[in-house]
Enzyme design. Structure first.
Site, PDB file in Angstrom:
ATOM      1  N   CYS A 115     -88.321 -30.330  59.430  1.00 58.77           N
ATOM      2  CA  CYS A 115     -88.908 -31.279  58.774  1.00 58.77           C
ATOM      3  C   CYS A 115     -89.103 -32.467  59.450  1.00 58.77           C
ATOM      4  O   CYS A 115     -89.916 -33.429  59.162  1.00 58.77           O
ATOM      5  CB  CYS A 115     -87.982 -31.469  57.619  1.00 58.77           C
ATOM      6  SG  CYS A 115     -87.878 -30.022  56.659  1.00 58.77           S
ATOM      7  N   HIS A 255     -89.054 -38.439  53.944  1.00 55.55           N
ATOM      8  CA  HIS A 255     -89.257 -37.312  53.892  1.00 55.55           C
ATOM      9  C   HIS A 255     -89.201 -36.674  52.271  1.00 55.55           C
ATOM     10  O   HIS A 255     -88.180 -37.074  51.803  1.00 55.55           O
ATOM     11  CB  HIS A 255     -88.299 -36.326  54.595  1.00 55.55           C
ATOM     12  CG  HIS A 255     -88.408 -34.823  54.455  1.00 55.55           C
ATOM     13  ND1 HIS A 255     -89.777 -34.304  54.526  1.00 55.55           N
ATOM     14  CD2 HIS A 255     -87.193 -33.904  54.617  1.00 55.55           C
ATOM     15  CE1 HIS A 255     -89.259 -32.950  54.163  1.00 55.55           C
ATOM     16  NE2 HIS A 255     -88.186 -32.697  54.540  1.00 55.55           N
ATOM     17  N   ASN A 285     -91.364 -29.646  49.006  1.00 53.32           N
ATOM     18  CA  ASN A 285     -91.140 -30.114  50.381  1.00 53.32           C
ATOM     19  C   ASN A 285     -91.982 -29.155  51.247  1.00 53.32           C
ATOM     20  O   ASN A 285     -91.782 -28.123  51.652  1.00 53.32           O
ATOM     21  CB  ASN A 285     -89.552 -29.510  50.456  1.00 53.32           C
ATOM     22  CG  ASN A 285     -88.974 -29.758  52.046  1.00 53.32           C
ATOM     23  OD1 ASN A 285     -89.957 -30.188  52.888  1.00 53.32           O
ATOM     24  ND2 ASN A 285     -87.643 -29.819  52.290  1.00 53.32           N
TER      25      ASN A 285
HETATM   26  O1  UT7 Z   1     -85.882 -30.835  54.060  1.00 54.89           O
HETATM   27  C1  UT7 Z   1     -84.546 -30.906  54.258  1.00 54.89           C
HETATM   28  C2  UT7 Z   1     -83.995 -29.562  53.758  1.00 54.89           C
HETATM   29  N1  UT7 Z   1     -83.637 -29.292  52.317  1.00 54.89           N
HETATM   30  C3  UT7 Z   1     -83.175 -30.218  51.510  1.00 54.89           C
HETATM   31  O2  UT7 Z   1     -83.061 -31.393  51.804  1.00 54.89           O
HETATM   32  C4  UT7 Z   1     -82.539 -29.781  50.293  1.00 54.89           C
HETATM   33  C5  UT7 Z   1     -81.032 -30.077  50.167  1.00 54.89           C
HETATM   34  N2  UT7 Z   1     -80.519 -29.523  48.983  1.00 54.89           N
HETATM   35  C6  UT7 Z   1     -80.989 -29.716  47.605  1.00 54.89           C
HETATM   36  O3  UT7 Z   1     -81.990 -30.360  47.430  1.00 54.89           O
HETATM   37  C7  UT7 Z   1     -80.134 -29.257  46.549  1.00 54.89           C
HETATM   38  O4  UT7 Z   1     -78.860 -29.018  47.142  1.00 54.89           O
HETATM   39  C8  UT7 Z   1     -80.783 -28.084  45.834  1.00 54.89           C
HETATM   40  C9  UT7 Z   1     -81.805 -28.550  45.001  1.00 54.89           C
HETATM   41  C10 UT7 Z   1     -81.059 -26.907  46.918  1.00 54.89           C
HETATM   42  C11 UT7 Z   1     -79.451 -27.539  45.047  1.00 54.89           C
HETATM   43  O5  UT7 Z   1     -79.010 -28.491  44.082  1.00 54.89           O
HETATM   44  P1  UT7 Z   1     -77.554 -28.844  43.936  1.00 54.89           P
HETATM   45  O6  UT7 Z   1     -77.322 -29.642  42.810  1.00 54.89           O
HETATM   46  O7  UT7 Z   1     -76.906 -28.958  45.255  1.00 54.89           O
HETATM   47  O8  UT7 Z   1     -77.054 -27.297  43.162  1.00 54.89           O
HETATM   48  P2  UT7 Z   1     -76.012 -26.140  43.987  1.00 54.89           P
HETATM   49  O9  UT7 Z   1     -76.650 -25.634  44.922  1.00 54.89           O
HETATM   50  O10 UT7 Z   1     -74.739 -26.882  43.988  1.00 54.89           O
HETATM   51  O11 UT7 Z   1     -76.199 -25.219  42.544  1.00 54.89           O
HETATM   52  C12 UT7 Z   1     -75.716 -25.533  41.345  1.00 54.89           C
HETATM   53  C13 UT7 Z   1     -75.971 -24.446  40.435  1.00 54.89           C
HETATM   54  C14 UT7 Z   1     -75.464 -22.871  41.040  1.00 54.89           C
HETATM   55  O12 UT7 Z   1     -75.192 -22.160  40.030  1.00 54.89           O
HETATM   56  P3  UT7 Z   1     -73.383 -22.051  39.716  1.00 54.89           P
HETATM   57  O13 UT7 Z   1     -72.784 -21.585  40.880  1.00 54.89           O
HETATM   58  O14 UT7 Z   1     -72.907 -23.552  39.531  1.00 54.89           O
HETATM   59  O15 UT7 Z   1     -73.141 -21.221  38.569  1.00 54.89           O
HETATM   60  C15 UT7 Z   1     -77.012 -22.174  41.576  1.00 54.89           C
HETATM   61  O16 UT7 Z   1     -76.454 -20.934  41.425  1.00 54.89           O
HETATM   62  O17 UT7 Z   1     -77.427 -24.220  40.101  1.00 54.89           O
HETATM   63  C16 UT7 Z   1     -77.778 -22.539  40.601  1.00 54.89           C
HETATM   64  N3  UT7 Z   1     -79.086 -22.645  40.897  1.00 54.89           N
HETATM   65  C17 UT7 Z   1     -80.217 -22.587  40.079  1.00 54.89           C
HETATM   66  N4  UT7 Z   1     -80.487 -22.585  38.749  1.00 54.89           N
HETATM   67  C18 UT7 Z   1     -81.446 -22.445  38.265  1.00 54.89           C
HETATM   68  C19 UT7 Z   1     -79.664 -22.995  42.257  1.00 54.89           C
HETATM   69  N5  UT7 Z   1     -80.806 -22.716  42.040  1.00 54.89           N
HETATM   70  C20 UT7 Z   1     -81.454 -22.835  41.005  1.00 54.89           C
HETATM   71  C21 UT7 Z   1     -82.499 -22.741  40.497  1.00 54.89           C
HETATM   72  N6  UT7 Z   1     -82.448 -22.404  39.069  1.00 54.89           N
HETATM   73  N7  UT7 Z   1     -83.482 -22.704  41.027  1.00 54.89           N
END
Ligand code: UT7
Length: 328
Positions: A115, A255, A285
């Site tokens: 990125c 970004h 993204n």
């Molecule tokens: O370009 C640089 C690279 N990328 C980034 O900058 C992305 C960086 N990370 C993020 O943007 C966030 O961490 C995410 C958007 C990817 C995830 O958000 P989060 O608030 O960190 O959620 P999490 O990974 O801690 O997951 C929370 C819950 C999980 O369920 P449980 O284990 O609590 O039951 C996930 O399984 O949300 C669940 N989950 C979803 N639920 C519905 C993960 N993806 C989804 C989804 N829909 N698409």
């Protein structure tokens, strides 16, 4: 005040026509529009068609940038293409782009900084101008992330989009251009955001197709924390190198990965959100293409005007991160 060495003579973008909305993902995966919007800020993303390659997106962005610069492909002496999604492992997508453009007088090479690649490319291009090695460059971020996204993995599938952005970089007249920059990496954290399969460590195999290791994998929460910390630090360092403070920044163009990362970065940098450009809601993204796409939109909607001081800040796989201060 620093004297700029390199400046933009033209900027162009390419966004595929096809759009994937959150409602489309609700039909494909166990997810919801409200989860995606609340956790990421994304509503929709552009996705390339099966025949549309990274180099083709890059070509369309390049032609728009060249037209604005009043140049043709033969005027370009260097093509620097940042991508995490090359069309082939060998040769570079920059060489494919050179062939598509017919840029017969150019050298061409890819940059692999995920990125952060477009910011890395600009710093390399600026350094080549300073060294007398180049005068008229195309610097691109171009991605077909839809080709490497695992559409069965809800934690990554909803995040990414396709697109390309290109600038023509020339020697500055001393008034406009790049005032300062800062680049940094930490390769010890590579496995938090990566594509494990398909290279020399795990060459293509039937196993690889079964375990999906060819696709992007991400430890989202860890990436999130590192992104905020690193982007805040990078913003401060480029401003310090330019001899500027946050109050003097007219527009922050970060970004576009996640609205919460953008808001946290802006808060750390002490830049209010009305001076931050955001379009992650409509593109997701797009990795190395995200900042040039955002810059192009910002100027079209009148938020970015000539003479403004602009801070760019980025973070991606590697980890890589960086920042750049521009006089627009
Ligand atoms: O370009 C640089 C690279 N990328 C980034 O900058 C992305 C960086 N990370 C993020 O943007 C966030 O961490 C995410 C958007 C990817 C995830 O958000 P989060 O608030 O960190 O959620 P999490 O990974 O801690 O997951 C929370 C819950 C999980 O369920 P449980 O284990 O609590 O039951 C996930 O399984 O949300 C669940 N989950 C979803 N639920 C519905 C993960 N993806 C989804 C989804 N829909 N698409």
């Amino acid at each position: 005040m620093t004297q700029p060495v390199a400046a933009f003579a033209g900027l162009g973008v390419s966004n595929p026509e096809r759009i994937l909305t959150n409602a489309d993902f609700e039909r494909m995966l166990d997810t919801s529009d409200s989860w995606i919007r609340e956790r990421t800020g994304i509503r929709e993303r552009h996705v390339a068609g099966p025949e549309q390659t990274t180099a083709m997106l890059a070509r369309d962005a390049s032609l728009a940038a060249l037209a604005e610069a009043g140049m043709g492909p033969d005027d370009i002496d260097t093509i620097i293409l940042a991508t995490a999604t090359p069309d082939r492992l060998l040769p570079s997508t920059a060489c494919d782009l050179q062939a598509l453009l017919g840029a017969r007088n150019a050298n061409a090479f890819d940059i692999g900084a995920a990125c952060s690649g477009w910011i890395y490319g600009l710093v390399v291009g600026e350094s080549m101008i300073a060294a007398g090695a180049a005068e008229r460059l195309l610097v691109l971020g171009a991605e077909k992330l839809s080709a490497v996204v695992d559409y069965t993995d809800r934690s990554t599938a909803v995040l990414f989009g396709d697109g390309a952005g290109a600038v023509v970089l020339i020697r500055s007249d001393g008034a406009r251009g790049i005032l300062s920059s800062y680049l940094k990496s930490d390769g010890t954290l590579a496995e938090l955001l990566w594509r494990p399969g398909g290279g020399t460590v795990h060459p293509p195999s039937e196993e690889m197709l079964k375990d999906h290791s060819y696709f992007i994998k991400m430890a989202g929460r860890e990436v999130f924390k590192n992104a905020v910390r690193s982007m805040a630090d990078a913003a401060a360092r480029a401003l310090e190198r330019a001899g500027l403070v946050a109050d003097e920044v007219d527009l922050l163009v970060p970004h576009q990965a996640n609205i919460r990362i953008i808001e946290a970065t802006a808060a750390h940098a002490r830049i209010p959100m009305d001076r931050v450009y955001v379009n992650v809601d409509r593109y997701g993204n797009t990795s190395s293409a995200s900042i040039p796409i955002a810059l192009d939109e910002a100027r079209r909607c009148g938020q970015l005007k000539p003479g403004m001081t602009v801070l760019l800040v980025t973070f991606g796989a590697g980890f890589t991160w960086g920042s750049l201060v521009l006089r627009w």
